[in-house]
Motif scaffolding. Structure first.
Motif, mmCIF file in Angstrom:
data_model
loop_
_atom_site.group_PDB
_atom_site.id
_atom_site.type_symbol
_atom_site.label_atom_id
_atom_site.label_comp_id
_atom_site.label_asym_id
_atom_site.label_seq_id
_atom_site.Cartn_x
_atom_site.Cartn_y
_atom_site.Cartn_z
ATOM 1 N N GLU A 14 -59.625 18.727 -52.453
ATOM 2 C CA GLU A 14 -59.096 18.130 -51.249
ATOM 3 C C GLU A 14 -57.574 18.004 -51.369
ATOM 4 O O GLU A 14 -57.072 17.646 -52.422
ATOM 5 C CB GLU A 14 -59.704 16.740 -51.113
ATOM 6 C CG GLU A 14 -59.883 16.255 -49.713
ATOM 7 C CD GLU A 14 -60.441 14.850 -49.721
ATOM 8 O OE1 GLU A 14 -59.864 13.998 -49.048
ATOM 9 O OE2 GLU A 14 -61.447 14.618 -50.431
ATOM 10 N N VAL A 15 -56.859 18.308 -50.296
ATOM 11 C CA VAL A 15 -55.405 18.144 -50.337
ATOM 12 C C VAL A 15 -55.080 16.752 -49.831
ATOM 13 O O VAL A 15 -55.184 16.475 -48.638
ATOM 14 C CB VAL A 15 -54.704 19.191 -49.442
ATOM 15 C CG1 VAL A 15 -53.197 19.049 -49.543
ATOM 16 C CG2 VAL A 15 -55.123 20.591 -49.845
ATOM 17 N N ARG A 16 -54.687 15.881 -50.733
ATOM 18 C CA ARG A 16 -54.452 14.501 -50.314
ATOM 19 C C ARG A 16 -52.972 14.135 -50.320
ATOM 20 O O ARG A 16 -52.608 13.012 -50.019
ATOM 21 C CB ARG A 16 -55.240 13.546 -51.209
ATOM 22 C CG ARG A 16 -56.612 13.282 -50.629
ATOM 23 C CD ARG A 16 -57.353 12.286 -51.470
ATOM 24 N NE ARG A 16 -57.817 12.909 -52.707
ATOM 25 C CZ ARG A 16 -58.365 12.225 -53.703
ATOM 26 N NH1 ARG A 16 -58.482 10.935 -53.644
ATOM 27 N NH2 ARG A 16 -58.791 12.851 -54.790
ATOM 28 N N SER A 17 -52.144 15.119 -50.696
ATOM 29 C CA SER A 17 -50.717 14.841 -50.829
ATOM 30 C C SER A 17 -50.085 14.422 -49.503
ATOM 31 O O SER A 17 -50.242 15.083 -48.478
ATOM 32 C CB SER A 17 -50.032 16.106 -51.347
ATOM 33 O OG SER A 17 -48.679 16.079 -51.005
ATOM 34 N N ALA A 18 -49.382 13.319 -49.553
ATOM 35 C CA ALA A 18 -48.703 12.841 -48.345
ATOM 36 C C ALA A 18 -47.556 13.765 -47.967
ATOM 37 O O ALA A 18 -47.217 13.909 -46.794
ATOM 38 C CB ALA A 18 -48.189 11.425 -48.576
ATOM 39 N N VAL A 19 -46.980 14.389 -48.983
ATOM 40 C CA VAL A 19 -45.880 15.321 -48.723
ATOM 41 C C VAL A 19 -46.385 16.505 -47.911
ATOM 42 O O VAL A 19 -45.774 16.923 -46.929
ATOM 43 C CB VAL A 19 -45.283 15.827 -50.058
ATOM 44 C CG1 VAL A 19 -44.163 16.813 -49.801
ATOM 45 C CG2 VAL A 19 -44.793 14.658 -50.885
ATOM 46 N N PHE A 20 -47.535 17.023 -48.320
ATOM 47 C CA PHE A 20 -48.145 18.144 -47.606
ATOM 48 C C PHE A 20 -48.403 17.755 -46.151
ATOM 49 O O PHE A 20 -48.020 18.466 -45.224
ATOM 50 C CB PHE A 20 -49.457 18.530 -48.299
ATOM 51 C CG PHE A 20 -50.159 19.686 -47.655
ATOM 52 C CD1 PHE A 20 -49.804 20.982 -47.968
ATOM 53 C CD2 PHE A 20 -51.177 19.475 -46.735
ATOM 54 C CE1 PHE A 20 -50.449 22.057 -47.376
ATOM 55 C CE2 PHE A 20 -51.831 20.540 -46.138
ATOM 56 C CZ PHE A 20 -51.462 21.836 -46.457
ATOM 57 N N ASP A 21 -49.015 16.615 -45.968
ATOM 58 C CA ASP A 21 -49.327 16.131 -44.626
ATOM 59 C C ASP A 21 -48.066 16.038 -43.771
ATOM 60 O O ASP A 21 -48.022 16.513 -42.644
ATOM 61 C CB ASP A 21 -50.004 14.762 -44.738
ATOM 62 C CG ASP A 21 -50.478 14.248 -43.395
ATOM 63 O OD1 ASP A 21 -51.312 14.931 -42.780
ATOM 64 O OD2 ASP A 21 -49.998 13.186 -42.959
ATOM 65 N N GLY A 22 -47.032 15.457 -44.362
ATOM 66 C CA GLY A 22 -45.767 15.300 -43.641
ATOM 67 C C GLY A 22 -45.185 16.634 -43.222
ATOM 68 O O GLY A 22 -44.695 16.786 -42.102
ATOM 69 N N ARG A 23 -45.276 17.615 -44.121
ATOM 70 C CA ARG A 23 -44.678 18.912 -43.826
ATOM 71 C C ARG A 23 -45.486 19.679 -42.793
ATOM 72 O O ARG A 23 -44.932 20.405 -41.977
ATOM 73 C CB ARG A 23 -44.549 19.725 -45.100
ATOM 74 C CG ARG A 23 -43.593 19.057 -46.073
ATOM 75 C CD ARG A 23 -42.854 20.046 -46.928
ATOM 76 N NE ARG A 23 -41.853 19.337 -47.715
ATOM 77 C CZ ARG A 23 -41.705 19.471 -49.022
ATOM 78 N NH1 ARG A 23 -42.462 20.332 -49.682
ATOM 79 N NH2 ARG A 23 -40.780 18.798 -49.662
ATOM 80 N N VAL A 24 -46.810 19.526 -42.835
ATOM 81 C CA VAL A 24 -47.638 20.166 -41.810
ATOM 82 C C VAL A 24 -47.258 19.613 -40.446
ATOM 83 O O VAL A 24 -47.063 20.349 -39.478
ATOM 84 C CB VAL A 24 -49.148 19.939 -42.085
ATOM 85 C CG1 VAL A 24 -49.975 20.348 -40.883
ATOM 86 C CG2 VAL A 24 -49.595 20.730 -43.296
ATOM 87 N N ARG A 25 -47.097 18.297 -40.384
ATOM 88 C CA ARG A 25 -46.753 17.672 -39.112
ATOM 89 C C ARG A 25 -45.357 18.078 -38.643
ATOM 90 O O ARG A 25 -45.096 18.198 -37.448
ATOM 91 C CB ARG A 25 -46.895 16.156 -39.201
ATOM 92 C CG ARG A 25 -48.360 15.765 -39.191
ATOM 93 C CD ARG A 25 -48.636 14.320 -39.440
ATOM 94 N NE ARG A 25 -50.044 14.144 -39.784
ATOM 95 C CZ ARG A 25 -51.027 14.138 -38.883
ATOM 96 N NH1 ARG A 25 -50.756 14.258 -37.595
ATOM 97 N NH2 ARG A 25 -52.277 14.008 -39.262
ATOM 98 N N ALA A 26 -44.480 18.299 -39.617
ATOM 99 C CA ALA A 26 -43.152 18.802 -39.256
ATOM 100 C C ALA A 26 -43.274 20.195 -38.664
ATOM 101 O O ALA A 26 -42.571 20.554 -37.711
ATOM 102 C CB ALA A 26 -42.250 18.815 -40.482
ATOM 103 N N GLY A 27 -44.192 20.996 -39.222
ATOM 104 C CA GLY A 27 -44.442 22.339 -38.705
ATOM 105 C C GLY A 27 -44.971 22.297 -37.283
ATOM 106 O O GLY A 27 -44.588 23.102 -36.425
ATOM 107 N N VAL A 28 -45.822 21.324 -37.016
ATOM 108 C CA VAL A 28 -46.363 21.145 -35.665
ATOM 109 C C VAL A 28 -45.230 20.864 -34.691
ATOM 110 O O VAL A 28 -45.129 21.451 -33.614
ATOM 111 C CB VAL A 28 -47.358 19.964 -35.633
ATOM 112 C CG1 VAL A 28 -47.783 19.669 -34.199
ATOM 113 C CG2 VAL A 28 -48.569 20.261 -36.485
#
Lengths: 166, 191
Positions: free
Chosen positions: A148-162
């Motif tokens: 599972e990808v639980r990294s908050a950094v990953f989440d933040g960057r995906v949302r930045a991509g959105v």
């Protein structure tokens, strides 16, 4: 416009899940799914895997980005470009129906995005962004495939991509 | 040797005498070592730190010879000079980074190496089990390397990390303190 995005591992297990709304046309990035549609989203994403696996080996173009592979619509019919499987009769999907866009990585990780209007190019850019992020995540020695990808950094960057593309 | 001269020397040796290797290879190799240690010691991060330090120590014992052979430096006259050589030549030629030497104590026996970049830590996110962030010093190998290398040139030092960006700190900082100069131990005389 609302999006549902899920990353699916090699054993058809979800690795990452997010809902978000559009930022284009003055959107605020908040998903506006009705409550009954939220679990339907998971259902649609899951059921699109069958079609995806067929397409995976069909050798269509050899691109990782498979575009819209499917459209679930309240009204039957419709669809254009690529392969479109239409499963009619799914209620509550809204008049525009739900499009399913898919990106397949070399390691057989699937990015599935549900969206209600068609926009191939921005989604392509979004997918490639996420692909890069996912690759970086995979380079983390403490992460292993199908975790599972639980990294908050990953989440933040995906949302930045959105925010940037969708 | 002045700091700028040391920097020039590091640059020169890096350009002419060092075999280069792909950075990701180093990062991933080191990463899998640390991850494997964490697995082997079942999340006992303090023990992992110790093992990393020990591995580094054994690297340092050998690496110093390579360092001296490649750079042929003059003898450092004091600990301050040693620090500059470590930062501007040692780290430069082996990792292509130049940490900043800072925070000297007034007796000139302790300093910090502040790492602006750390190739070992690229891509890394520490496990979110609530302990790794407080216990694991991911790049602890480097401490051991310094300890081993300096011991071979008659300096007993203590090196440890005090902060790490991987833990969410502002900087990555290693504290190095000189314990003593090791005197040559003469064999006991016959009489």
């Amino acid at each position: 416009m609302s999006f549902y995005f899920v990353i699916i591992g090699t054993k058809d297990n979800p690795l990452y899940e997010a809902e978000f709304g559009t930022w284009k046309q003055g959107g605020d990035g908040v998903a506006r799914f009705r409550d009954e549609q939220r679990h339907l989203n998971q259902f649609i994403a899951h059921s699109s895997l069958d079609l995806l696996e067929e397409l995976q080996w069909a050798g269509t173009g050899g691109s990782m980005y498979l575009k819209c592979i499917e459209r679930f619509a309240g009204t039957a019919g419709g669809g254009s470009g690529g392969v479109v499987g239409v499963a009619g009769g799914v209620n509550g999907a809204g008049a525009g129906g739900v499009w399913v866009s898919v990106f397949l990585t070399a390691g057989n990780i699937k990015f599935v995005l549900l969206h209600d209007t068609r926009a191939d190019e921005p989604i392509r850019q979004f997918f490639y962004d996420v692909y890069e992020l996912y690759t970086k995540t995979l380079m983390n020695p403490f992460y292993s495939v199908d975790m599972e990808v639980r990294s908050a950094v990953f989440d933040g960057r995906v949302r930045a991509g959105v925010k940037k593309y969708l | 040797m002045s700091a700028t001269k040391a920097a020039r020397m590091g640059e020169e040796v890096w350009k002419t005498r060092i075999d280069k290797v792909n950075a990701e290879l180093v990062t991933l190799t080191y990463g899998s070592i640390v991850a494997q240690l964490c697995k082997d010691y079942e999340g006992d991060y303090l023990e992992v730190n110790k093992q990393l330090d020990k591995m580094g120590y054994n690297i340092g014992l050998r690496l110093i010879e390579d360092y001296l052979a490649k750079t042929a430096p003059q003898r450092c006259v004091n600990f301050r000079e040693t620090a500059e050589m470590i930062a501007r030549v040692g780290f430069k030629i082996f990792l292509n980074i130049t940490p900043t030497v800072a925070n000297w104590t007034s007796d000139n026996k302790q300093f910090s190496l502040v790492f602006e970049e750390n190739p070992l830590g690229d891509f890394v996110e520490l496990p979110d089990d609530g302990r790794a962030q407080n216990e694991l010093w991911y790049s602890n190998l480097l401490c051991g390397v310094l300890r081993g290398a300096l011991e071979m040139v008659q300096m007993q030092v203590d090196a440890h990390f005090v902060s790490d960006t991987l833990r969410g700190n502002e900087t990555t900082e290693m504290r190095v303190s000189l314990v003593r100069y090791i005197d040559d131990e003469l064999p006991q005389s016959e009489d």
